[in-house]
Every structure is written in C-alpha cells, then in structure tokens.
Write a protein that holds these residues in place. Structure first.
Motif, mmCIF file in Angstrom:
data_model
loop_
_atom_site.group_PDB
_atom_site.id
_atom_site.type_symbol
_atom_site.label_atom_id
_atom_site.label_comp_id
_atom_site.label_asym_id
_atom_site.label_seq_id
_atom_site.Cartn_x
_atom_site.Cartn_y
_atom_site.Cartn_z
ATOM 1 N N ALA A 1 25.686 4.008 -16.887
ATOM 2 C CA ALA A 1 24.773 4.080 -18.038
ATOM 3 C C ALA A 1 25.122 2.995 -19.044
ATOM 4 N N SER A 2 26.414 2.801 -19.284
ATOM 5 C CA SER A 2 26.872 1.773 -20.220
ATOM 6 C C SER A 2 26.543 0.374 -19.714
ATOM 7 N N LEU A 3 26.819 0.118 -18.428
ATOM 8 C CA LEU A 3 26.556 -1.202 -17.844
ATOM 9 C C LEU A 3 25.066 -1.529 -17.844
ATOM 10 N N GLN A 4 24.253 -0.555 -17.468
ATOM 11 C CA GLN A 4 22.805 -0.782 -17.417
ATOM 12 C C GLN A 4 22.221 -0.964 -18.812
ATOM 13 N N ALA A 5 22.720 -0.195 -19.772
ATOM 14 C CA ALA A 5 22.242 -0.323 -21.151
ATOM 15 C C ALA A 5 22.612 -1.687 -21.727
ATOM 16 N N GLU A 6 23.853 -2.132 -21.482
ATOM 17 C CA GLU A 6 24.282 -3.430 -22.002
ATOM 18 C C GLU A 6 23.478 -4.568 -21.366
ATOM 19 N N ARG A 7 23.234 -4.455 -20.049
ATOM 20 C CA ARG A 7 22.422 -5.462 -19.371
ATOM 21 C C ARG A 7 21.031 -5.538 -20.000
ATOM 22 N N MET A 8 20.466 -4.371 -20.247
ATOM 23 C CA MET A 8 19.128 -4.290 -20.810
ATOM 24 C C MET A 8 19.070 -4.884 -22.218
ATOM 25 N N LEU A 9 20.057 -4.529 -23.029
ATOM 26 C CA LEU A 9 20.079 -4.990 -24.419
ATOM 27 C C LEU A 9 20.350 -6.492 -24.528
ATOM 28 N N GLN A 10 21.126 -7.006 -23.592
ATOM 29 C CA GLN A 10 21.384 -8.452 -23.581
ATOM 30 C C GLN A 10 20.157 -9.226 -23.114
ATOM 31 N N LYS A 11 19.433 -8.656 -22.165
ATOM 32 C CA LYS A 11 18.270 -9.334 -21.583
ATOM 33 C C LYS A 11 17.066 -9.303 -22.519
ATOM 34 N N TYR A 12 16.862 -8.151 -23.160
ATOM 35 C CA TYR A 12 15.686 -7.983 -24.017
ATOM 36 C C TYR A 12 16.125 -7.837 -25.475
ATOM 37 N N LYS A 13 16.015 -8.905 -26.203
ATOM 38 C CA LYS A 13 16.509 -8.933 -27.575
ATOM 39 C C LYS A 13 15.634 -8.134 -28.545
ATOM 40 N N ASN A 14 14.462 -7.709 -28.058
ATOM 41 C CA ASN A 14 13.573 -6.949 -28.937
ATOM 42 C C ASN A 14 13.740 -5.436 -28.809
ATOM 43 N N ILE A 15 14.550 -4.965 -27.854
ATOM 44 C CA ILE A 15 14.766 -3.524 -27.727
ATOM 45 C C ILE A 15 15.573 -3.020 -28.920
ATOM 46 N N ASN A 16 15.033 -2.022 -29.607
ATOM 47 C CA ASN A 16 15.752 -1.433 -30.744
ATOM 48 C C ASN A 16 15.837 0.091 -30.666
ATOM 49 N N ILE A 17 15.335 0.660 -29.557
ATOM 50 C CA ILE A 17 15.435 2.100 -29.303
ATOM 51 C C ILE A 17 15.891 2.292 -27.866
ATOM 52 N N MET A 18 16.879 3.181 -27.668
ATOM 53 C CA MET A 18 17.329 3.505 -26.313
ATOM 54 C C MET A 18 17.272 5.021 -26.127
ATOM 55 N N ILE A 19 16.738 5.428 -24.984
ATOM 56 C CA ILE A 19 16.630 6.851 -24.660
ATOM 57 C C ILE A 19 17.420 7.132 -23.387
ATOM 58 N N GLY A 20 18.294 8.127 -23.439
ATOM 59 C CA GLY A 20 19.029 8.578 -22.259
ATOM 60 C C GLY A 20 18.454 9.886 -21.754
ATOM 61 N N VAL A 21 18.141 9.960 -20.470
ATOM 62 C CA VAL A 21 17.441 11.112 -19.913
ATOM 63 C C VAL A 21 18.398 12.160 -19.347
ATOM 64 N N SER A 22 19.584 11.748 -18.893
ATOM 65 C CA SER A 22 20.566 12.723 -18.399
ATOM 66 C C SER A 22 21.724 12.854 -19.386
ATOM 67 N N ALA A 23 22.600 13.822 -19.139
ATOM 68 C CA ALA A 23 23.633 14.191 -20.109
ATOM 69 C C ALA A 23 24.578 13.045 -20.468
ATOM 70 N N LEU A 24 24.873 12.165 -19.514
ATOM 71 C CA LEU A 24 25.860 11.106 -19.746
ATOM 72 C C LEU A 24 25.248 9.820 -20.291
ATOM 73 N N ASP A 25 23.929 9.734 -20.284
ATOM 74 C CA ASP A 25 23.284 8.454 -20.578
ATOM 75 C C ASP A 25 23.444 8.014 -22.034
ATOM 76 N N ALA A 26 23.239 8.925 -22.974
ATOM 77 C CA ALA A 26 23.350 8.543 -24.390
ATOM 78 C C ALA A 26 24.771 8.093 -24.728
ATOM 79 N N ILE A 27 25.757 8.730 -24.106
ATOM 80 C CA ILE A 27 27.155 8.350 -24.339
ATOM 81 C C ILE A 27 27.397 6.945 -23.798
ATOM 82 N N GLY A 28 26.877 6.677 -22.591
ATOM 83 C CA GLY A 28 27.000 5.335 -22.020
ATOM 84 C C GLY A 28 26.292 4.291 -22.871
ATOM 85 N N ILE A 29 25.105 4.625 -23.358
ATOM 86 C CA ILE A 29 24.354 3.714 -24.225
ATOM 87 C C ILE A 29 25.147 3.422 -25.499
ATOM 88 N N LEU A 30 25.729 4.468 -26.086
ATOM 89 C CA LEU A 30 26.525 4.285 -27.305
ATOM 90 C C LEU A 30 27.686 3.327 -27.058
#
Length: 214
Positions: free
Chosen positions: A104-133
């Motif tokens: 979750a952390s690796l995918q979120a970081e990849r996404m945030l680095q690739k798309y500089k306009n993303i300013n909201i992240m949603i985690g759908v499973s229990a571990l996702d928001a923690i990984g995003i954080l």
C-alpha cells in the motif's frame, strides 16, 4: 474468494455441517447465512464522507486491498458511484496493495510521485490508509487528504494526529457474536435470515477518542 470457497462450503453443507460466512460472503454457495457489513453501502458512506470533507473538489488516488475480493470490489463501486456525482472530483489512478501495508505504501508513493495533482487518497482495505500515510512522509510538495477503512490502532492514531481525515469502522464483535448465535439457531432447527448486515460508523477527529475508549 467466492469461486474458490463455494465448492468447499457446499461440501460441508452436503455433510450436514452448517456454515455461516462472517465479514466476507460467498453468496453463490449454500451457506446458511452471511453476517457482516453491507460493503457497497459502506463504500457509499466513505465516498460521501470524502466528498463532504473536501467540499466536493479534488484529484483522487485509490488503493484497493484486492481486485479479486468481492467485498473490496463492492466497497470500491460504492465509492465510485458517489464520486461520479461530483463534477470537480476526479479519480486519477488506482492500484492494489494485495492486503499488504508495505505494498500500500509503495503503490501510494508511486502514484503520488507520478501524478503531482493528486491531493486525496482513499484506502479501501484495513491496511491501505496506514500504508498511504507512510508514503506521504516522503511527499513534501503538497498536503494529501487521507481516508481509510476499519479501525486499526495505527489508523486511529493517524486520525488523532490529524494525518488521516476519516475512516469507516465495522463492528467485528457483533459479527462474531451474531455469527455464533446464527449457527446455534440453525442447529436448533430455527429458520435464520440469509443476509444479516451489521452497522458501520464514520470516525473523524471529532469522535475518535470516544471510539478508542470503547
């Protein structure tokens, strides 16, 4: 996995072993009953929470736990059906964490680095928001509004620290309690309801301390 577990559940039922599904369903099986969250409605509730807390504006990245899990897909569909009602909310990308905090952390970081306009992240499973954080610790060029699912300790701490905006919590105690009760009633020969939904609750900084105390 509904497809994999359906024949196993049916084998048990054929041997007069009652089966109820808890938290994740196998609706095509002969299981006696399902007890758990209405995952589509939980997704709708999360989508509504995101829209309300961002004034219906933003570019969104989504991390889903599993692309094959029916419950995850139902949550995602609920989220997407709400977001598409807001013309200023755009889902930019989504990826799977395979129910892994590290992924979750690796995918979120990849996404945030690739798309500089993303300013909201949603985690759908229990571990996702923690990984995003964890991923946002390496993003310094903008603030990321994080929304999650479930009430793990790290998620609650993130809300207390105002680093996670909100999460949808389920009622696992109720699922376990009602699951055993349904099995008992079935063994006693009573008719039991096929679908039993347990409630969900939105947790934000306003009510997080009350939830933690419980």
């Amino acid at each position: 996995d509904n497809k994999k577990f359906t024949p196993i559940i049916n084998q048990a039922i054929a041997k007069n072993i009652p089966v109820v599904t808890i938290d994740t369903d196998a609706p095509n099986s002969l299981r006696k009953s399902y007890i758990g969250t209405d995952n589509y409605e939980a997704g709708v509730r999360l989508g509504q929470t995101v829209a309300e807390m961002t004034n219906g504006t933003g570019n969104i990245g989504i991390i889903i736990g599993s692309e094959t899990s029916e419950s995850q897909k139902m949550r995602l569909n609920g989220i997407l059906n709400v977001l598409k009602q807001y013309p200023n909310m755009h889902v930019i990308d989504r990826s799977s964490s395979n129910i892994s905090k590290i992924q979750a952390s690796l995918q979120a970081e990849r996404m945030l680095q690739k798309y500089k306009n993303i300013n909201i992240m949603i985690g759908v499973s229990a571990l996702d928001a923690i990984g995003i954080l964890n991923a946002t610790n390496n993003i310094f060029d903008r603030e990321i509004k994080i929304f999650g699912f479930d009430g793990l300790e790290e998620t609650m701490k993130g809300i207390i620290d105002h680093k996670i905006r909100a999460t949808i919590v389920q009622k696992p105690y109720d699922m376990g309690y009602q699951g055993v009760k349904l099995l008992y009633d079935s063994i006693q020969g009573k008719e039991i309801v096929k679908i039993n939904y347990t409630p969900t609750e939105v947790i934000t900084s306003e009510n997080v301390l009350e939830e933690v105390r419980h």
